[in-house]
Structures are given as structure tokens and as C-alpha cells.
Scaffold this active site. Structure first.
Site, mmCIF file in Angstrom:
data_model
loop_
_atom_site.group_PDB
_atom_site.id
_atom_site.type_symbol
_atom_site.label_atom_id
_atom_site.label_comp_id
_atom_site.label_asym_id
_atom_site.label_seq_id
_atom_site.Cartn_x
_atom_site.Cartn_y
_atom_site.Cartn_z
ATOM 1 N N ASP A 150 0.872 -1.172 0.000
ATOM 2 C CA ASP A 150 0.000 0.000 0.000
ATOM 3 C C ASP A 150 0.907 1.219 0.000
ATOM 4 O OD1 ASP A 150 -0.093 0.932 3.169
ATOM 5 O OD2 ASP A 150 -0.003 -1.234 2.961
ATOM 6 N N GLU A 169 -9.443 3.321 11.832
ATOM 7 C CA GLU A 169 -8.498 3.279 12.941
ATOM 8 C C GLU A 169 -8.579 4.614 13.667
ATOM 9 O OE1 GLU A 169 -4.295 3.468 11.540
ATOM 10 O OE2 GLU A 169 -5.187 3.379 9.523
#
Length: 261
Positions: free
Chosen positions: A57, A144
Site C-alpha cells: 500500500d 483506525e
């Protein structure tokens, strides 16, 4: 020439001419990872090496990526940071998106969620900045806690509120892209918001110190972010490393089923 051709197919598992090694590798064709790790972990139970399909990523922190070279070194897929909240666009997104696509890397975009902006506003911001591209992987909702935000660091709603906002964002995005999104999360966020009961979505799980089985007991996963200190020729600096949960054949099947038509 016959021996050379045989070795190319055996080692790479793909039909690419061997003359220059520079031909584009078709999207979805798995290539074994040739990665290193600046800080490797000796995982117990599940280990990244047991999974044959790997990727990365990337965001603005990856300032220089030779996507063709990275693809040849086993970057089969890339989740690319697109947006945050309701008004932040990652400055490297467009460059990464185009580069990955041109190199035959399966690409998907992710959104970093903020709890100080409505899910409807955030979903529309993502839609405004992420094109519906043929072959793209499902969009990702990154859930998150954000301790670094100057405005949202201390906003931590109750679990039922978190799940309600997630569902609202996910429904809008699925309707627009025609793909059920993937959820990315961390062990702390997962536990504190009771996501073990949040059913119906594939998970991309971050756990760089423990295996998924240890950090997320009983949870199924599609992608595992297992390192933040990966080293890959073609990528300047360290990069996050990820594994797909299945075999090479299962990767090809999954991508065919889940890619944007």
C-alpha cells in the site's frame, strides 16, 4: 532459446517474452515476491511466506515508485491512499493510480475515516476523487483511531455509533462503484468497536507483530498488512507489505470476481 523460455515461464509463472524483460505483465498474473524487510518479524503460526501473492500500500510517503520494476519484483496489487475526511486528497494519489495501472498492478483506493465529518460528506469526497476504472479492486474504508489529527484526535464515539457511520459510508460507496468495499482496521480499533460481529465484508487486517490468528482471533481476512518496513527494488525507501490470503489460482479468481467491470 527453448531452455530460456522454459525458465522464464517456470520462474515467473506468466507468459512474457524473455528478450528484454520489460514487457508489461498482465494485471492479475501473479508474480512471486522478491521483497526484503528492514525489520523482519518471526511470526508464530501464520507466516507471510506461506502466501504466494503479495503487494503493497502506498501514499504520499512513497515519493518515488518505478511501478514496472516493482511489478516485476512481485508487487501484484497496491492499495493507494486517496482521501481523508471530507476535504483531504493525498497529493500522490493520481500519480500512483496512473503508474500502477499502466504497469499492470491491480490497484484499489482507500479512504481514511474521520469522526468529525459525516459519512455522507466523506463518501462524496471519495467519489469525487477516485475514478471508476475498469479492473480496479474494491474501495477500502480505513478504520483506525487518529491520534495525530488536530481536530479529531479525541473523537472516539461509542461502538454502535462507529458501526452506524461505517455502514452509511459503505452503502454509498457500494452503490456508486458496484463493488462491496473492503474494511481495513487495526487490532485496537477492531476490539474496541466490536467488529467481530460486523459481518458481510472482507477484511484487510494490520498486524505487524503478531499473526492474524493471534491478533484477530477467529476473524477471516482477505489481505494481511504484515510489515511497515518493506524494501523493494523500484521503490524508494520503506513501504508497507501485504499478503493475499489464498493461492495463486484463488488470487486470479478473486480478482476476476471483485474487480470493477
Amino acid at each position: 532459446m527453448k531452455i530460456r523460455a522454459f525458465l522464464c515461464i517456470a520462474l515467473l509463472g506468466l507468459l512474457v517474452a524473455c528478450g528484454t524483460g520489460r514487457e508489461a505483465i498482465p494485471i492479475g498474473t501473479p508474480v512471486a515476491p522478491d521483497f526484503r524487510d528492514a525489520n523482519p518479524v518471526d511470526f508464530k503460526g501464520q507466516r507471510p511466506a506461506q502466501y504466494p501473492v503479495h503487494g503493497i500500500d502506498a501514499a504520499r510517503f512513497q515519493t518515488s515508485i518505478d511501478w514496472s520494476q516493482a511489478r516485476r519484483n512481485g508487487v501484484n496489487f497496491a492499495f493507494l491512499k486517496a482521501t481523508e475526511g471530507g476535504d483531504l486528497l493525498d497529493p500522490a494519489f493520481t500519480t500512483h493510480w496512473r503508474g500502477a495501472g499502466k504497469a499492470g498492478v491491480a490497484r484499489g483506493a482507500y479512504h481514511f475515516y474521520y469522526f468529525c465529518t459525516s459519512p455522507e460528506v466523506q463518501a462524496q469526497w471519495f467519489i469525487r476523487n477516485v475514478p471508476r476504472s475498469k479492473g480496479m479492486m474494491p474501495p477500502v474504508l480505513d478504520m483506525e483511531w487518529n491520534p495525530l489529527s488536530p481536530t479529531c484526535a479525541h473523537r472516539r464515539p461509542a461502538a454502535n455509533v462507529v458501526q452506524d457511520e461505517m455502514r452509511r459510508w459503505l452503502r454509498i460507496i457500494e452503490a456508486h462503484y458496484g463493488q462491496r468495499p473492503i474494511i481495513y482496521t487495526t487490532p485496537q480499533f477492531y476490539a474496541e468497536n466490536n467488529l467481530s460481529g460486523f459481518n458481510g465484508y472482507e477484511y484487510w487486517l494490520r498486524t505487524t507483530a503478531k499473526s492474524p490468528g493471534e491478533a484477530f482471533p477467529g476473524e477471516r481476512w482477505q489481505f494481511w498488512q504484515y510489515s511497515a518496513t518493506g524494501l523493494i527494488d523500484g521503490i524508494k525507501g520503506e513501504v508497507d507489505l501485504n499478503a493475499f490470503s489464498g493461492t495463486r489460482a484463488q488470487w486470479t479468481t478473486w480478482l476476476a470476481a471483485r474487480a470493477h467491470k
